[in-house]
Motif scaffolding. Structure first.
Motif, PDB file in Angstrom:
ATOM      1  N   THR A   1       0.838  -1.179   0.000  1.00 62.68           N
ATOM      2  CA  THR A   1       0.000   0.000   0.000  1.00 62.68           C
ATOM      3  C   THR A   1       0.884   1.244   0.000  1.00 62.68           C
ATOM      4  N   ASN A   2       0.328   2.345  -0.461  1.00 59.12           N
ATOM      5  CA  ASN A   2       1.047   3.615  -0.436  1.00 59.12           C
ATOM      6  C   ASN A   2       0.558   4.463   0.725  1.00 59.12           C
ATOM      7  N   ILE A   3       1.480   5.160   1.356  1.00 56.89           N
ATOM      8  CA  ILE A   3       1.171   6.164   2.359  1.00 56.89           C
ATOM      9  C   ILE A   3       1.884   7.414   1.856  1.00 56.89           C
ATOM     10  N   GLY A   4       1.201   8.229   1.052  1.00 58.66           N
ATOM     11  CA  GLY A   4       1.867   9.323   0.359  1.00 58.66           C
ATOM     12  C   GLY A   4       2.869   8.752  -0.614  1.00 58.66           C
ATOM     13  N   SER A   5       4.113   9.176  -0.507  1.00 61.68           N
ATOM     14  CA  SER A   5       5.142   8.634  -1.391  1.00 61.68           C
ATOM     15  C   SER A   5       5.876   7.457  -0.765  1.00 61.68           C
ATOM     16  N   ILE A   6       5.369   6.945   0.352  1.00 64.67           N
ATOM     17  CA  ILE A   6       5.970   5.791   1.022  1.00 64.67           C
ATOM     18  C   ILE A   6       5.255   4.529   0.558  1.00 64.67           C
ATOM     19  N   LEU A   7       6.022   3.549   0.150  1.00 61.78           N
ATOM     20  CA  LEU A   7       5.476   2.262  -0.266  1.00 61.78           C
ATOM     21  C   LEU A   7       5.746   1.244   0.826  1.00 61.78           C
ATOM     22  N   ALA A   8       4.695   0.649   1.374  1.00 61.22           N
ATOM     23  CA  ALA A   8       4.834  -0.432   2.349  1.00 61.22           C
ATOM     24  C   ALA A   8       4.487  -1.727   1.618  1.00 61.22           C
ATOM     25  N   SER A   9       5.430  -2.643   1.557  1.00 59.55           N
ATOM     26  CA  SER A   9       5.206  -3.883   0.805  1.00 59.55           C
ATOM     27  C   SER A   9       5.562  -5.093   1.644  1.00 59.55           C
ATOM     28  N   VAL A  10       5.048  -6.238   1.214  1.00 59.78           N
ATOM     29  CA  VAL A  10       5.267  -7.501   1.906  1.00 59.78           C
ATOM     30  C   VAL A  10       5.875  -8.479   0.915  1.00 59.78           C
ATOM     31  N   ASN A  11       6.902  -9.191   1.342  1.00 58.29           N
ATOM     32  CA  ASN A  11       7.530 -10.214   0.518  1.00 58.29           C
ATOM     33  C   ASN A  11       6.614 -11.438   0.475  1.00 58.29           C
ATOM     34  N   PRO A  12       6.115 -11.818  -0.719  1.00 62.77           N
ATOM     35  CA  PRO A  12       5.232 -12.989  -0.792  1.00 62.77           C
ATOM     36  C   PRO A  12       5.993 -14.321  -0.726  1.00 62.77           C
ATOM     37  N   TYR A  13       7.332 -14.248  -0.761  1.00 62.39           N
ATOM     38  CA  TYR A  13       8.192 -15.443  -0.717  1.00 62.39           C
ATOM     39  C   TYR A  13       7.892 -16.431  -1.836  1.00 62.39           C
ATOM     40  N   LYS A  14       7.336 -15.914  -2.947  1.00 66.94           N
ATOM     41  CA  LYS A  14       7.144 -16.732  -4.137  1.00 66.94           C
ATOM     42  C   LYS A  14       7.010 -15.783  -5.326  1.00 66.94           C
ATOM     43  N   PRO A  15       7.405 -16.244  -6.506  1.00 71.27           N
ATOM     44  CA  PRO A  15       7.286 -15.386  -7.690  1.00 71.27           C
ATOM     45  C   PRO A  15       5.820 -15.146  -8.057  1.00 71.27           C
ATOM     46  N   ILE A  16       5.505 -13.940  -8.483  1.00 68.97           N
ATOM     47  CA  ILE A  16       4.175 -13.610  -8.984  1.00 68.97           C
ATOM     48  C   ILE A  16       4.361 -13.258 -10.457  1.00 68.97           C
ATOM     49  N   PRO A  17       3.907 -14.125 -11.371  1.00 68.31           N
ATOM     50  CA  PRO A  17       4.148 -13.914 -12.804  1.00 68.31           C
ATOM     51  C   PRO A  17       3.663 -12.546 -13.287  1.00 68.31           C
ATOM     52  N   GLY A  18       4.533 -11.869 -14.039  1.00 61.28           N
ATOM     53  CA  GLY A  18       4.179 -10.602 -14.666  1.00 61.28           C
ATOM     54  C   GLY A  18       4.272  -9.377 -13.781  1.00 61.28           C
ATOM     55  N   LEU A  19       4.471  -9.560 -12.484  1.00 57.73           N
ATOM     56  CA  LEU A  19       4.461  -8.428 -11.560  1.00 57.73           C
ATOM     57  C   LEU A  19       5.607  -7.450 -11.824  1.00 57.73           C
TER      58      LEU A  19
END
Length: 107
Positions: A1-19
């Motif tokens: 998710t974005n909080i202004g210009s901050i990106l908070a992300s989570v490692n899915p620990y698996k490839p996501i095709p096309g991402l």
């Protein structure tokens, strides 16, 4: 998710095709931050635009615990910036990877 210009992300620990594909780079380079779903390429595009259009220096802080994906996030950010710099030079899509890009990503 974005909080202004901050990106908070989570490692899915698996490839996501096309991402993180070339198509994703092309999509996010055509939109401003917040116009598309949160993505590291959106953050990278905002940095690139501020750097070249407003001539503002940029810094990206990538933080997280061990195994969170900091190194992979850095590689993705550099991949996007490298593709953008090649596009600005007018290079065809087939030549978006250069020796400079490879050297940076390998480092």
């Amino acid at each position: 998710t974005n909080i202004g210009s901050i990106l908070a992300s989570v490692n899915p620990y698996k490839p996501i095709p096309g991402l993180y594909s070339v198509d994703a780079i092309e999509l996010y380079r055509q939109h401003r931050l917040g116009e598309l779903p949160p993505h590291i390429f959106a953050t990278a595009n905002e940095c690139y635009c501020c750097l070249w259009k407003r001539h503002d220096s940029q810094c990206v802080l990538i933080s997280g615990e061990s195994g969170a994906g900091k190194t992979e996030s850095t590689k993705l950010l550099l991949k996007f910036l490298s593709a953008m710099s090649q596009t600005s030079l007018g290079a065809p899509a087939s030549e978006k990877s250069t020796h400079v890009e490879e050297a940076i990503l390998e480092s």
